[in-house]
Design a protein around this motif. Structure first.
Motif, short mmCIF file in Angstrom:
data_model
loop_
_atom_site.label_atom_id
_atom_site.label_comp_id
_atom_site.label_asym_id
_atom_site.label_seq_id
_atom_site.Cartn_x
_atom_site.Cartn_y
_atom_site.Cartn_z
N LEU A 1 -14.74 -4.50 3.22
CA LEU A 1 -15.00 -3.11 2.86
C LEU A 1 -13.74 -2.53 2.25
O LEU A 1 -12.63 -2.91 2.61
CB LEU A 1 -15.37 -2.30 4.10
N VAL A 2 -13.93 -1.57 1.34
CA VAL A 2 -12.79 -0.90 0.73
C VAL A 2 -12.89 0.59 1.07
O VAL A 2 -13.94 1.20 0.88
CB VAL A 2 -12.78 -1.10 -0.79
N LEU A 3 -11.82 1.12 1.58
CA LEU A 3 -11.80 2.54 1.97
C LEU A 3 -10.75 3.28 1.15
O LEU A 3 -9.69 2.72 0.85
CB LEU A 3 -11.41 2.71 3.44
N ARG A 4 -11.04 4.53 0.83
CA ARG A 4 -10.00 5.37 0.24
C ARG A 4 -9.54 6.33 1.34
O ARG A 4 -10.32 7.15 1.82
CB ARG A 4 -10.56 6.15 -0.95
N CYS A 5 -8.29 6.16 1.77
CA CYS A 5 -7.79 6.97 2.86
C CYS A 5 -6.71 7.91 2.35
O CYS A 5 -6.23 7.78 1.22
CB CYS A 5 -7.16 6.08 3.93
N ASP A 6 -6.32 8.83 3.20
CA ASP A 6 -5.23 9.73 2.88
C ASP A 6 -3.95 8.92 2.69
O ASP A 6 -3.75 7.90 3.35
CB ASP A 6 -5.06 10.72 4.03
N GLY A 7 -3.09 9.37 1.78
CA GLY A 7 -1.84 8.66 1.50
C GLY A 7 -0.93 8.57 2.72
O GLY A 7 -0.04 7.72 2.78
N LEU B 1 -1.25 4.47 -3.23
CA LEU B 1 -1.27 5.02 -4.59
C LEU B 1 -0.59 6.37 -4.66
O LEU B 1 -0.64 7.04 -5.68
CB LEU B 1 -2.72 5.18 -5.07
N GLY B 2 0.05 6.82 -3.58
CA GLY B 2 0.67 8.14 -3.59
C GLY B 2 -0.16 9.10 -2.78
O GLY B 2 -0.08 9.11 -1.55
N SER B 3 -1.02 9.87 -3.47
CA SER B 3 -1.80 10.87 -2.75
C SER B 3 -2.83 10.21 -1.83
O SER B 3 -3.21 10.76 -0.81
CB SER B 3 -2.50 11.80 -3.72
N ASP B 4 -3.31 9.03 -2.22
CA ASP B 4 -4.18 8.33 -1.29
C ASP B 4 -3.88 6.83 -1.28
O ASP B 4 -3.02 6.36 -2.04
CB ASP B 4 -5.67 8.62 -1.55
N ALA B 5 -4.56 6.14 -0.38
CA ALA B 5 -4.29 4.71 -0.23
C ALA B 5 -5.62 3.97 -0.20
O ALA B 5 -6.61 4.47 0.33
CB ALA B 5 -3.50 4.46 1.05
N ILE B 6 -5.64 2.80 -0.80
CA ILE B 6 -6.84 1.96 -0.76
C ILE B 6 -6.65 0.95 0.37
O ILE B 6 -5.69 0.18 0.36
CB ILE B 6 -7.03 1.22 -2.10
#
Lengths: 360, 275
Positions: free
Chosen positions: A322-328, A303-308
């Motif tokens: 599981l779904v994680l929000r990680c650094d882009g 997504l730019g600034s972060d990644a799903i």
């Protein structure tokens, strides 16, 4: 001063269907309260009961200290914006906005002044002579707002006013409406099924499900301390992850691994020893690390600034996601084998889905 | 949608044109007849080219009985339309708020009234009117025409009314409108096309109506269709006068229909479109 108080309010339709059950809700003066929930949860019914378009089956509704159960809509000192905007197709923009004043027998010059003032606030000046059919969706929406603000009522009721706008316009209008509400200082009840709207617009948000009020709180509280699994799942995108958990040997165990919890949480969890629990954790509170639950990456949305990052793991033979929000900047790709660490932002829900307090 | 083949289109057009001739031919014949002298009228073979004359028209409009019939027809048609609207508009407004079997059965009952053959009503009305002294009166005929015009208008208005979003009346309630104000300021302007269209159909019905006008009137309130029949007199049938008078009956209906054809189409197909 227009506080709206609903005490033990219920709505049962003539066919026996119950739409709202035992609702206790106070909407403070000048507050922007958002009613949110999936369709059929009773949120629109509540709005229509406040408006006077639906009878109240049981309980009391007071508006500005006055019992309003049996008042006609026009005597409740409120204005409403409909999802469809409900503009009168045969009237011009100016006539639409001025209609409530015309009904109130306000003199012509005064109506004209009020309409111009409302048009100035909503930037509708150039369109006053047009008919609704000649306007864009956003302009129609503003005309509907104009018809509400021209009356100078002390309560606004807004029924999904943004749902017919395209995404970009919706974002823009959202902030404009919040700004307008602040400036006018009018008690506002806003109904939506969109939790993003709810979280960004409301001073407080009331979450409804199946006619029952689940939780009413400020957006931050709702996000960080959901009272039950439903609220936890409903608020936030991507949605919270839920994992099966149990409390054995004085430890919270998820997918065969112990999870660290606060002492307070541990004390509260002891009474639930041996029952099946649900652990909830938001995507941003999961981290990829060297240890933890072993999983395989099944998809990455950048997504730019972060990644799903979506990962699959197996828990007692069943495949779970599981779904994680990680650094882009993360380098993981589909097919990578990773470990997911559970540590921060853990919510535990009991068998009935109720939150078990962790003392934080 | 699949595009129609040229053959089908050609066939449809041909059918349309032929059918158009079938409908227009008698009117055309009538128009020619009204312009012929009595001698030309009976020429065999019929003359397509002849010296036109307005004699028949002068004769008809010089006939005071015919002029009285025009006035009678006009009074009865307009009276019937106005009275029908006064009954049908509130009825359609009421039906708008009904749901389920109540609405269905009410609509059906109203339709059944219109479906019954006129003959069935004739005798009771004749007997009743005899006692009430309503035979040969304007109001008597106007009341009978209500049987046909009120259901017609209700059936045309109800679907148009149902297509007005309910939000509009709710919004106006909150804006402070009384039910009467909602009807007059919001609903009526939105159904005015339907009102116009149904009024014209009702007007045309009353204007053309023959059976009741023949039986329930005597000498005073003779309407146009009945007056024409009276030209079939002892001294022989006056074809010129009959055709001229017939033209006069047809023309207003055609002019009206032409002027409001946009509304007519909207009104007649109102069940299919959403306002």
């Amino acid at each position: 001063m227009a506080e709206i108080v609903l005490s033990n309010v219920g709505k049962v339709y003539p066919n026996g269907q119950s739409a709202v059950t035992d609702l206790n809700l106070t909407i403070r003066d000048k507050e922007f309260l958002v009613l949110v929930g999936p369709s059929g949860c009773g949120k629109s019914t509540i709005l229509r009961m406040i408006a006077g378009l639906e009878d109240i089956s049981s309980g009391t509704l007071t508006i500005g200290g006055r019992v309003a159960n049996d008042l006609e809509p026009k005597d409740r000192d409120l204005a409403m914006v409909f999802q469809s905007y409900a503009l009168y197709p045969h009237m011009t923009v100016a006539e639409n906005i001025g209609f409530p004043l015309r009904l109130a027998k306000v003199d012509k010059g005064e109506i004209d002044r009020a309409v111009r003032e409302a048009a100035r606030i909503l930037e509708l000046g150039p369109y006053l002579d047009r008919r609704p059919a000649q306007l864009s969706g956003g302009q129609r929406q503003r005309v509907a707002m104009g018809r509400a603000i021209v009356r100078k009522t002390s309560v606004y009721l807004l029924d999904e006013p943004l749902s017919n706008l395209d995404a970009k316009l919706r974002d823009q209008t959202r902030s404009e409406m919040v700004d307008l509400q602040m400036r006018l200082g009018v008690t506002t009840v806003y109904v939506t099924h969109d939790q993003v709207e709810a979280m960004t617009m409301g001073h407080r948000v009331a979450v409804m499900k199946d006619g029952f009020l689940q939780q009413v709180a400020e957006p931050k509280v709702l996000y960080n301390k959901p009272v039950n699994a439903f609220v936890a799942a409903f608020i936030g995108t991507p949605a919270m992850n839920f994992l099966d958990a149990e409390f054995v040997d004085d430890q919270l165990v998820v997918a065969g691994k112990p999870v660290t919890v606060t002492d307070q949480a541990r004390a509260n969890l002891r009474t639930h020893t041996g029952t099946s629990l649900t652990l909830g954790v938001r995507p941003e509170h999961l981290a990829l690390s060297d240890s933890g639950i072993g999983a395989e990456v099944s998809g990455v949305e950048w997504l730019g600034s972060d990644a799903i990052v979506r990962v699959r793991y197996s828990d007692r033979g069943a495949q779970k996601t599981l779904v994680l929000r990680c650094d882009g900047e993360t380098g993981v790709k589909r097919g990578d084998i990773v470990h997911v660490h559970l540590g921060r932002g853990i919510h535990v829900f009991d068998e009935a889905g109720r939150r078990i307090e962790d003392g934080t | 949608m699949k595009t129609r083949s040229t053959k089908v289109t050609l066939g449809l057009y041909t059918f349309g044109i032929v059918w158009g001739f079938v409908i227009v031919a008698p009117v055309f014949w009538l128009a020619l007849l009204s312009l012929k002298t009595p001698l030309d009228a009976f020429a065999v073979p019929p003359k397509l080219f002849f010296e036109p004359t307005l004699d028949a028209y002068f004769a008809v409009f010089g006939d005071s009985k015919f002029l009285a019939a025009i006035a009678n027809s006009f009074i009865i048609s307009v009276g019937s339309v106005v009275l029908s609207l006064l009954i049908a508009i509130p009825a359609a407004y009421g039906l708008r708020n009904m749901r389920g079997p109540l609405r269905y059965n009410s609509m059906l009952a109203i339709l059944l009234i219109r479906m019954v053959p006129g003959m069935v009503y004739l005798l009771p009305f004749f007997v009743l009117y005899k006692y009430l002294n309503l035979l040969d009166t304007h109001i008597g005929l106007i009341i009978v025409h209500l049987i046909f015009n009120v259901p017609l208008i209700i059936w045309m208005l109800a679907p148009i009314w149902a297509s007005i979003p309910k939000d509009l009346s709710e919004a106006s309630r909150i804006d402070g409108a009384t039910p009467l104000q909602i009807l007059l300021l919001v609903d009526l302007p939105l159904v005015k096309g339907g009102i116009l269209a149904s009024s014209i159909l009702a007007f045309i019905f009353s204007w053309n109506e023959f059976l009741f006008a023949l039986i329930l009137t005597r000498r005073t309130v003779v309407t146009l269709p009945v007056a024409i029949v009276n030209f079939l007199a002892y001294e022989g049938t006056e074809w010129g006068k009959i055709s001229a008078a017939s033209m006069f009956i047809i023309v207003p209906a055609m002019v009206f229909g032409f002027l409001v054809r946009r509304y007519m189409i909207a009104g007649l197909s109102s069940g299919a479109i959403k306002g």
